[in-house]
Design a protein around this motif. Structure first.
Motif, PDB file in Angstrom:
ATOM      1  N   TRP A  68       0.813  -1.220   0.000  1.00  0.00           N
ATOM      2  CA  TRP A  68       0.000   0.000   0.000  1.00  0.00           C
ATOM      3  C   TRP A  68       0.846   1.269   0.000  1.00  0.00           C
ATOM      4  O   TRP A  68       0.470   2.267  -0.621  1.00  0.00           O
ATOM      5  CB  TRP A  68      -0.994   0.002   1.153  1.00  0.00           C
ATOM      6  CG  TRP A  68      -0.388   0.235   2.517  1.00  0.00           C
ATOM      7  CD1 TRP A  68       0.042  -0.707   3.393  1.00  0.00           C
ATOM      8  CD2 TRP A  68      -0.178   1.491   3.145  1.00  0.00           C
ATOM      9  NE1 TRP A  68       0.525  -0.119   4.533  1.00  0.00           N
ATOM     10  CE2 TRP A  68       0.401   1.244   4.408  1.00  0.00           C
ATOM     11  CE3 TRP A  68      -0.411   2.814   2.770  1.00  0.00           C
ATOM     12  CZ2 TRP A  68       0.749   2.260   5.283  1.00  0.00           C
ATOM     13  CZ3 TRP A  68      -0.066   3.834   3.654  1.00  0.00           C
ATOM     14  CH2 TRP A  68       0.510   3.543   4.889  1.00  0.00           C
ATOM     15  N   GLN A  69       1.996   1.265   0.645  1.00  0.00           N
ATOM     16  CA  GLN A  69       2.796   2.492   0.705  1.00  0.00           C
ATOM     17  C   GLN A  69       3.286   2.907  -0.683  1.00  0.00           C
ATOM     18  O   GLN A  69       3.224   4.097  -1.028  1.00  0.00           O
ATOM     19  CB  GLN A  69       4.007   2.309   1.643  1.00  0.00           C
ATOM     20  CG  GLN A  69       3.635   2.074   3.078  1.00  0.00           C
ATOM     21  CD  GLN A  69       3.625   0.596   3.453  1.00  0.00           C
ATOM     22  OE1 GLN A  69       3.507  -0.264   2.590  1.00  0.00           O
ATOM     23  NE2 GLN A  69       3.737   0.314   4.747  1.00  0.00           N
ATOM     24  N   ASP A  70       3.748   1.946  -1.457  1.00  0.00           N
ATOM     25  CA  ASP A  70       4.228   2.268  -2.808  1.00  0.00           C
ATOM     26  C   ASP A  70       3.094   2.765  -3.694  1.00  0.00           C
ATOM     27  O   ASP A  70       3.268   3.706  -4.466  1.00  0.00           O
ATOM     28  CB  ASP A  70       4.882   1.042  -3.449  1.00  0.00           C
ATOM     29  CG  ASP A  70       6.172   0.640  -2.744  1.00  0.00           C
ATOM     30  OD1 ASP A  70       6.812   1.513  -2.109  1.00  0.00           O
ATOM     31  OD2 ASP A  70       6.532  -0.549  -2.816  1.00  0.00           O
ATOM     32  N   ARG A  71       1.925   2.110  -3.599  1.00  0.00           N
ATOM     33  CA  ARG A  71       0.782   2.557  -4.410  1.00  0.00           C
ATOM     34  C   ARG A  71       0.319   3.948  -3.982  1.00  0.00           C
ATOM     35  O   ARG A  71      -0.015   4.777  -4.821  1.00  0.00           O
ATOM     36  CB  ARG A  71      -0.367   1.552  -4.309  1.00  0.00           C
ATOM     37  CG  ARG A  71      -0.118   0.265  -5.058  1.00  0.00           C
ATOM     38  CD  ARG A  71      -1.355  -0.599  -5.146  1.00  0.00           C
ATOM     39  NE  ARG A  71      -1.945  -0.899  -3.855  1.00  0.00           N
ATOM     40  CZ  ARG A  71      -1.559  -1.884  -3.041  1.00  0.00           C
ATOM     41  NH1 ARG A  71      -0.566  -2.669  -3.400  1.00  0.00           N
ATOM     42  NH2 ARG A  71      -2.163  -2.089  -1.893  1.00  0.00           N
ATOM     43  N   GLU A  72       0.328   4.205  -2.685  1.00  0.00           N
ATOM     44  CA  GLU A  72      -0.096   5.526  -2.207  1.00  0.00           C
ATOM     45  C   GLU A  72       0.880   6.603  -2.664  1.00  0.00           C
ATOM     46  O   GLU A  72       0.473   7.681  -3.087  1.00  0.00           O
ATOM     47  CB  GLU A  72      -0.208   5.521  -0.681  1.00  0.00           C
ATOM     48  CG  GLU A  72      -0.807   6.811  -0.162  1.00  0.00           C
ATOM     49  CD  GLU A  72      -1.187   6.697   1.295  1.00  0.00           C
ATOM     50  OE1 GLU A  72      -0.474   7.300   2.115  1.00  0.00           O
ATOM     51  OE2 GLU A  72      -2.184   6.029   1.599  1.00  0.00           O
ATOM     52  N   LYS A  73       2.167   6.320  -2.615  1.00  0.00           N
ATOM     53  CA  LYS A  73       3.162   7.288  -3.078  1.00  0.00           C
ATOM     54  C   LYS A  73       2.962   7.589  -4.562  1.00  0.00           C
ATOM     55  O   LYS A  73       2.976   8.750  -4.972  1.00  0.00           O
ATOM     56  CB  LYS A  73       4.573   6.776  -2.827  1.00  0.00           C
ATOM     57  CG  LYS A  73       5.644   7.775  -3.255  1.00  0.00           C
ATOM     58  CD  LYS A  73       7.036   7.241  -3.053  1.00  0.00           C
ATOM     59  CE  LYS A  73       8.110   8.201  -3.475  1.00  0.00           C
ATOM     60  NZ  LYS A  73       7.866   9.081  -4.588  1.00  0.00           N
ATOM     61  N   ASP A  77       2.073  11.202  -6.065  1.00  0.00           N
ATOM     62  CA  ASP A  77       2.977  11.784  -7.062  1.00  0.00           C
ATOM     63  C   ASP A  77       2.206  12.188  -8.314  1.00  0.00           C
ATOM     64  O   ASP A  77       2.391  13.287  -8.854  1.00  0.00           O
ATOM     65  CB  ASP A  77       4.092  10.808  -7.434  1.00  0.00           C
ATOM     66  CG  ASP A  77       5.113  10.612  -6.322  1.00  0.00           C
ATOM     67  OD1 ASP A  77       5.113  11.400  -5.346  1.00  0.00           O
ATOM     68  OD2 ASP A  77       5.913   9.659  -6.431  1.00  0.00           O
ATOM     69  N   LEU A  78       1.315  11.306  -8.768  1.00  0.00           N
ATOM     70  CA  LEU A  78       0.502  11.597  -9.946  1.00  0.00           C
ATOM     71  C   LEU A  78      -0.436  12.776  -9.680  1.00  0.00           C
ATOM     72  O   LEU A  78      -0.582  13.663 -10.523  1.00  0.00           O
ATOM     73  CB  LEU A  78      -0.298  10.367 -10.362  1.00  0.00           C
ATOM     74  CG  LEU A  78      -1.187  10.521 -11.592  1.00  0.00           C
ATOM     75  CD1 LEU A  78      -0.360  10.920 -12.810  1.00  0.00           C
ATOM     76  CD2 LEU A  78      -1.948   9.229 -11.843  1.00  0.00           C
ATOM     77  N   ALA A  79      -1.040  12.806  -8.505  1.00  0.00           N
ATOM     78  CA  ALA A  79      -1.922  13.930  -8.152  1.00  0.00           C
ATOM     79  C   ALA A  79      -1.140  15.242  -8.146  1.00  0.00           C
ATOM     80  O   ALA A  79      -1.645  16.282  -8.588  1.00  0.00           O
ATOM     81  CB  ALA A  79      -2.568  13.685  -6.791  1.00  0.00           C
ATOM     82  N   GLY A  80       0.095  15.212  -7.678  1.00  0.00           N
ATOM     83  CA  GLY A  80       0.939  16.408  -7.687  1.00  0.00           C
ATOM     84  C   GLY A  80       1.235  16.874  -9.104  1.00  0.00           C
ATOM     85  O   GLY A  80       1.223  18.079  -9.382  1.00  0.00           O
ATOM     86  N   ALA A  84       0.056  20.429 -10.627  1.00  0.00           N
ATOM     87  CA  ALA A  84       1.027  21.353 -11.203  1.00  0.00           C
ATOM     88  C   ALA A  84       0.630  21.771 -12.609  1.00  0.00           C
ATOM     89  O   ALA A  84       0.737  22.941 -12.968  1.00  0.00           O
ATOM     90  CB  ALA A  84       2.421  20.706 -11.216  1.00  0.00           C
ATOM     91  N   LYS A  85       0.139  20.820 -13.408  1.00  0.00           N
ATOM     92  CA  LYS A  85      -0.274  21.162 -14.774  1.00  0.00           C
ATOM     93  C   LYS A  85      -1.515  22.053 -14.758  1.00  0.00           C
ATOM     94  O   LYS A  85      -1.635  22.963 -15.549  1.00  0.00           O
ATOM     95  CB  LYS A  85      -0.537  19.897 -15.586  1.00  0.00           C
ATOM     96  CG  LYS A  85       0.744  19.183 -15.930  1.00  0.00           C
ATOM     97  CD  LYS A  85       0.526  18.081 -16.923  1.00  0.00           C
ATOM     98  CE  LYS A  85       1.816  17.326 -17.088  1.00  0.00           C
ATOM     99  NZ  LYS A  85       2.370  17.462 -18.405  1.00  0.00           N
ATOM    100  N   LEU A  86      -2.455  21.762 -13.856  1.00  0.00           N
ATOM    101  CA  LEU A  86      -3.669  22.573 -13.790  1.00  0.00           C
ATOM    102  C   LEU A  86      -3.380  23.990 -13.332  1.00  0.00           C
ATOM    103  O   LEU A  86      -3.955  24.945 -13.840  1.00  0.00           O
ATOM    104  CB  LEU A  86      -4.689  21.925 -12.853  1.00  0.00           C
ATOM    105  CG  LEU A  86      -5.347  20.655 -13.363  1.00  0.00           C
ATOM    106  CD1 LEU A  86      -6.238  20.049 -12.276  1.00  0.00           C
ATOM    107  CD2 LEU A  86      -6.162  20.926 -14.616  1.00  0.00           C
ATOM    108  N   HIS A  87      -2.489  24.140 -12.375  1.00  0.00           N
ATOM    109  CA  HIS A  87      -2.153  25.482 -11.868  1.00  0.00           C
ATOM    110  C   HIS A  87      -1.226  26.233 -12.814  1.00  0.00           C
ATOM    111  O   HIS A  87      -1.131  27.455 -12.728  1.00  0.00           O
ATOM    112  CB  HIS A  87      -1.544  25.385 -10.467  1.00  0.00           C
ATOM    113  CG  HIS A  87      -2.511  24.899  -9.446  1.00  0.00           C
ATOM    114  ND1 HIS A  87      -3.639  25.607  -9.098  1.00  0.00           N
ATOM    115  CD2 HIS A  87      -2.536  23.766  -8.714  1.00  0.00           C
ATOM    116  CE1 HIS A  87      -4.323  24.929  -8.184  1.00  0.00           C
ATOM    117  NE2 HIS A  87      -3.661  23.802  -7.947  1.00  0.00           N
ATOM    118  N   GLY A  88      -0.599  25.512 -13.709  1.00  0.00           N
ATOM    119  CA  GLY A  88       0.308  26.148 -14.675  1.00  0.00           C
ATOM    120  C   GLY A  88      -0.412  26.718 -15.885  1.00  0.00           C
ATOM    121  O   GLY A  88       0.177  27.388 -16.691  1.00  0.00           O
ATOM    122  N   GLN A  89      -1.709  26.454 -16.005  1.00  0.00           N
ATOM    123  CA  GLN A  89      -2.452  26.933 -17.180  1.00  0.00           C
ATOM    124  C   GLN A  89      -2.819  28.374 -17.066  1.00  0.00           C
ATOM    125  O   GLN A  89      -3.122  28.961 -16.121  1.00  0.00           O
ATOM    126  CB  GLN A  89      -3.744  26.100 -17.374  1.00  0.00           C
ATOM    127  CG  GLN A  89      -3.441  24.695 -17.754  1.00  0.00           C
ATOM    128  CD  GLN A  89      -4.738  23.883 -17.980  1.00  0.00           C
ATOM    129  OE1 GLN A  89      -5.840  24.365 -17.815  1.00  0.00           O
ATOM    130  NE2 GLN A  89      -4.560  22.632 -18.373  1.00  0.00           N
TER     131      GLN A  89
END
Length: 89
Positions: A68-73, A77-80, A84-89
């Protein structure tokens, strides 16, 4: 990972694109496994079939808990990256 909490054998799950319209996740998975060519017990809900389901759930839950720790990370990471892409628009 979630399907593996019900069915521990990931190789059986790999060819499944989607599950059937069962009344429960177990019934949906049974339909999908059967359709993919997996030999399933005739009496899936009792006796040998029930024992098989319990064994697969035990294996799947052990795998789910251990990673679970690896999947959560990876998820965070993907959410980050998305944020970042959404706030960069």
């Amino acid at each position: 990972a979630m399907w593996q909490t019900i069915w521990g054998d990931g190789q059986d799950l790999t060819p499944i694109a989607e599950t059937g319209p069962g009344r429960s996740p177990m019934e949906s998975l049974y339909q999908a496994l059967s359709k993919s060519g997996k030999k399933m017990p005739e009496d899936y809900w009792h006796n040998a079939g029930a024992a098989l389901r319990v064994e697969e759930q035990k294996k799947g839950l052990a795998e789910f808990v251990s990673g679970w720790q690896d999947r959560e990370k990876a998820l965070f990471d993907l959410a980050g990256e998305v944020a970042a892409k959404l706030h960069g628009q």
